[in-house]
Design an enzyme around this catalytic site. Structure first.
Site, PDB file in Angstrom:
ATOM      1  N   ASN A 211       4.959 -10.956  -4.743  1.00  0.00           N
ATOM      2  CA  ASN A 211       5.128 -10.688  -6.184  1.00  0.00           C
ATOM      3  C   ASN A 211       6.589 -10.375  -6.466  1.00  0.00           C
ATOM      4  OD1 ASN A 211       5.559  -7.730  -5.897  1.00  0.00           O
ATOM      5  ND2 ASN A 211       3.486  -7.855  -5.058  1.00  0.00           N
ATOM      6  N   ASP A 280      -2.929  -7.504  -3.578  1.00  0.00           N
ATOM      7  CA  ASP A 280      -4.352  -7.160  -3.493  1.00  0.00           C
ATOM      8  C   ASP A 280      -5.097  -8.095  -2.546  1.00  0.00           C
ATOM      9  OD1 ASP A 280      -4.313  -4.987  -5.245  1.00  0.00           O
ATOM     10  OD2 ASP A 280      -4.314  -6.312  -6.986  1.00  0.00           O
ATOM     11  N   LYS A 290       2.797 -25.351   9.719  1.00  0.00           N
ATOM     12  CA  LYS A 290       3.011 -25.601   8.290  1.00  0.00           C
ATOM     13  C   LYS A 290       1.940 -26.553   7.746  1.00  0.00           C
ATOM     14  CE  LYS A 290       6.373 -27.328   5.064  1.00  0.00           C
ATOM     15  NZ  LYS A 290       7.395 -28.327   4.899  1.00  0.00           N
ATOM     16  N   LYS A 339      -6.957   4.307 -13.291  1.00  0.00           N
ATOM     17  CA  LYS A 339      -6.512   4.384 -11.890  1.00  0.00           C
ATOM     18  C   LYS A 339      -6.400   5.847 -11.435  1.00  0.00           C
ATOM     19  CE  LYS A 339      -4.458  -0.149 -12.176  1.00  0.00           C
ATOM     20  NZ  LYS A 339      -3.303  -1.013 -12.347  1.00  0.00           N
TER      21      LYS A 339
HETATM   22  N1  CTP Z   1      -2.118   0.003  -4.371  1.00  0.00           N
HETATM   23  C1  CTP Z   1      -2.339   0.221  -3.034  1.00  0.00           C
HETATM   24  N2  CTP Z   1      -2.967  -0.743  -2.279  1.00  0.00           N
HETATM   25  C2  CTP Z   1      -3.376  -1.896  -2.838  1.00  0.00           C
HETATM   26  C3  CTP Z   1      -3.153  -2.118  -4.216  1.00  0.00           C
HETATM   27  C4  CTP Z   1      -2.529  -1.144  -4.949  1.00  0.00           C
HETATM   28  O1  CTP Z   1      -1.959   1.277  -2.518  1.00  0.00           O
HETATM   29  N3  CTP Z   1      -3.969  -2.791  -2.083  1.00  0.00           N
HETATM   30  C5  CTP Z   1      -1.470   1.050  -5.154  1.00  0.00           C
HETATM   31  C6  CTP Z   1      -0.102   0.672  -5.713  1.00  0.00           C
HETATM   32  O2  CTP Z   1       0.924   1.027  -4.804  1.00  0.00           O
HETATM   33  C7  CTP Z   1      -0.034   1.466  -6.992  1.00  0.00           C
HETATM   34  C8  CTP Z   1      -1.477   1.574  -7.427  1.00  0.00           C
HETATM   35  O3  CTP Z   1      -2.262   1.308  -6.289  1.00  0.00           O
HETATM   36  O4  CTP Z   1       0.450   2.777  -6.779  1.00  0.00           O
HETATM   37  C9  CTP Z   1      -1.867   0.641  -8.532  1.00  0.00           C
HETATM   38  O5  CTP Z   1      -1.528  -0.657  -8.202  1.00  0.00           O
HETATM   39  P1  CTP Z   1      -1.751  -1.852  -9.231  1.00  0.00           P
HETATM   40  O6  CTP Z   1      -1.387  -3.132  -8.555  1.00  0.00           O
HETATM   41  O7  CTP Z   1      -1.124  -1.498 -10.549  1.00  0.00           O
HETATM   42  O8  CTP Z   1      -3.318  -1.769  -9.490  1.00  0.00           O
HETATM   43  P2  CTP Z   1      -4.565  -2.177  -8.687  1.00  0.00           P
HETATM   44  O9  CTP Z   1      -5.131  -0.947  -8.040  1.00  0.00           O
HETATM   45  O10 CTP Z   1      -4.283  -3.319  -7.765  1.00  0.00           O
HETATM   46  O11 CTP Z   1      -5.562  -2.587  -9.859  1.00  0.00           O
HETATM   47  P3  CTP Z   1      -5.510  -3.855 -10.885  1.00  0.00           P
HETATM   48  O12 CTP Z   1      -5.279  -5.039 -10.040  1.00  0.00           O
HETATM   49  O13 CTP Z   1      -6.847  -3.765 -11.493  1.00  0.00           O
HETATM   50  O14 CTP Z   1      -4.420  -3.580 -11.884  1.00  0.00           O
END
Ligand code: CTP
Length: 400
Positions: A211, A280, A290, A339
């Site tokens: 990302n 995620d 590859k 959250k």
């Molecule tokens: N986070 C984490 N581990 C993951 C995903 C997220 O520790 N696998 C943590 C991030 O570091 C951040 C918080 O969770 O502090 C929120 O991350 P964000 O990407 O905004 O949200 P998500 O929990 O992934 O939820 P959504 O995708 O529904 O926005």
């Protein structure tokens, strides 16, 4: 605006070849709008003239103890009295010896004696043998006992051709030390664990899913926490930023690596701030070779990564403070509130990633702090200022 803006720094320059670096430091301080007054020892004026520092600071440079009564009455007292801190760089073995013995034989040494209660920072710079000599070591120890902040020099190739400790540090480290000495140590005693940056999820040897996170916000949090006295561990995904000085930095690539490193360190942390943009999902299979265009599949199978923050929330120990980030392009406060509750957190920093000057990659950020009392929006700030405001809020939560 930075923490140096408007700060009155009495800058002592002594006779070492490293004065050229000190000139660059003074230039950097003036650029950050610090108010710098320079005292040079006579030996320092043999290396560069007063004019160099006068031109850089647009202020008169002070050298002599006597004879400036009209320009600066009682200079040996008033210069120190007006300063927020005294910074001596480079500090030679001779000046260190004079200060250790409480000498008052020139304007700089006298000003240091007159600086009661003001922070005095000493940056030794000299030949490595002079630096390692027991007499210099004893003198530096005496300075520490007197409450002066002695900043260890860097090691490396020296101007004289020798190699070892004795180089004036790079500006970044010196700047952090100065900022630390000018700000409140309200995170002293805290063990802070911070995550930053993106993670990369390997698809094949040439490709990954990731990302747009630059890591700037997490790195700013690490720098500012360190400045405010915390012991800081920073677990970061791949970013193109310099490791912050004084911070233990652990470099990881994937979400699973970040998970391992964070969980392993979490029990020692009193405050955990998860600013990393963790992927995620990861490709269900990382290909060994590859993937060729001609044999590319129509769709990509994904698997969920562990939610590190949710796991921390489930296993948090009493007194541990947990802070999450919520990178959102809409419904910031509602999502942050969700959250906060779902992951069992104390605070969520809702990050607007939709604007040009906010979120991923930008040097500025506009965040809203969401805790169990409600939402506290902050204005558009530099990431370093935003980090300081986040710590201000965390300090109030720690005190509750
Ligand atoms: N986070 C984490 N581990 C993951 C995903 C997220 O520790 N696998 C943590 C991030 O570091 C951040 C918080 O969770 O502090 C929120 O991350 P964000 O990407 O905004 O949200 P998500 O929990 O992934 O939820 P959504 O995708 O529904 O926005």
């Amino acid at each position: 605006m930075t923490g140096l803006q408007g700060k009155k720094i009495l800058f002592g320059v002594t006779g070492s070849i490293a004065v050229f670096k000190a000139a660059a430091w003074v230039h950097a301080l003036v650029k950050e709008e610090a108010l710098v007054t320079v005292i040079m020892t006579r030996a320092a004026t043999r290396f560069v003239s007063e004019l160099t520092f006068e031109a850089l600071t647009a202020n008169p440079v002070h050298v002599e103890m006597f004879g400036h009564a009209v320009r600066t009455p009682m200079a040996h007292i008033s210069l120190a009295r007006d300063a927020d801190c005294i910074c001596i760089a480079p500090a030679t073995a001779n000046t260190i010896a004079r200060l250790a013995n409480g000498m008052a034989d020139d304007l700089l040494a006298t000003s240091v004696l007159a600086a009661s209660g003001k922070p005095v920072m000493v940056f030794p710079a000299m030949n490595c043998n002079m630096y390692m000599h027991p007499a210099t070591r004893d003198n530096l120890q005496r300075l520490r006992e007197l409450g002066y902040i002695v900043v260890e020099p860097d090691a490396g190739a020296l101007a004289c051709g020798d190699e070892g400790p004795g180089r004036l540090p790079e500006w970044d480290r010196a700047r952090e030390q100065l900022l630390a000495c000018l700000c409140q140590q309200d995170l002293a005693g805290q063990q802070v664990l911070i995550t930053a940056g993106p993670t990369r999820e390997v698809l094949d040897p040439a490709r990954f899913l990731s990302n747009r996170s630059s890591g700037k916000m997490g790195f700013a949090l690490a720098r500012t926490a360190r400045r405010r006295g915390a012991k800081v561990v920073l677990v970061t995904g791949p970013v193109s930023l310099e490791d912050p000085p004084g911070v233990e930095v652990v470099h990881v690539t994937s979400a699973r690596e970040m998970y391992e490193e964070v969980i392993q360190r979490s029990s020692q942390a009193s405050i955990i701030v998860k600013s990393a943009a963790v992927a995620d999902f990861r490709p269900a299979q990382a290909e060994l070779h590859k993937v060729k265009k001609r044999s590319a599949p129509d769709s990509l199978a994904l698997e969920a990564n562990p939610d590190i923050l949710a796991e921390l929330g489930r296993n948090r120990h009493p007194g541990q403070l947990l802070v999450g980030f919520a990178a959102e392009s809409r419904d910031h406060q509602e999502e942050a509130g969700r959250k906060l509750r779902e992951k069992n957190l104390d605070l969520v920093v809702a990050n607007d990633i939709s604007g040009e000057n906010t979120g991923f990659g930008a040097d500025t950020n506009q965040v809203t702090l969401v805790d169990h009392q409600g939402a506290h929006p902050l204005p558009l700030l530099s990431k370093e200022q935003a980090a300081d405001r986040i710590w201000d809020h965390i300090v109030t939560l720690v005190a509750k």
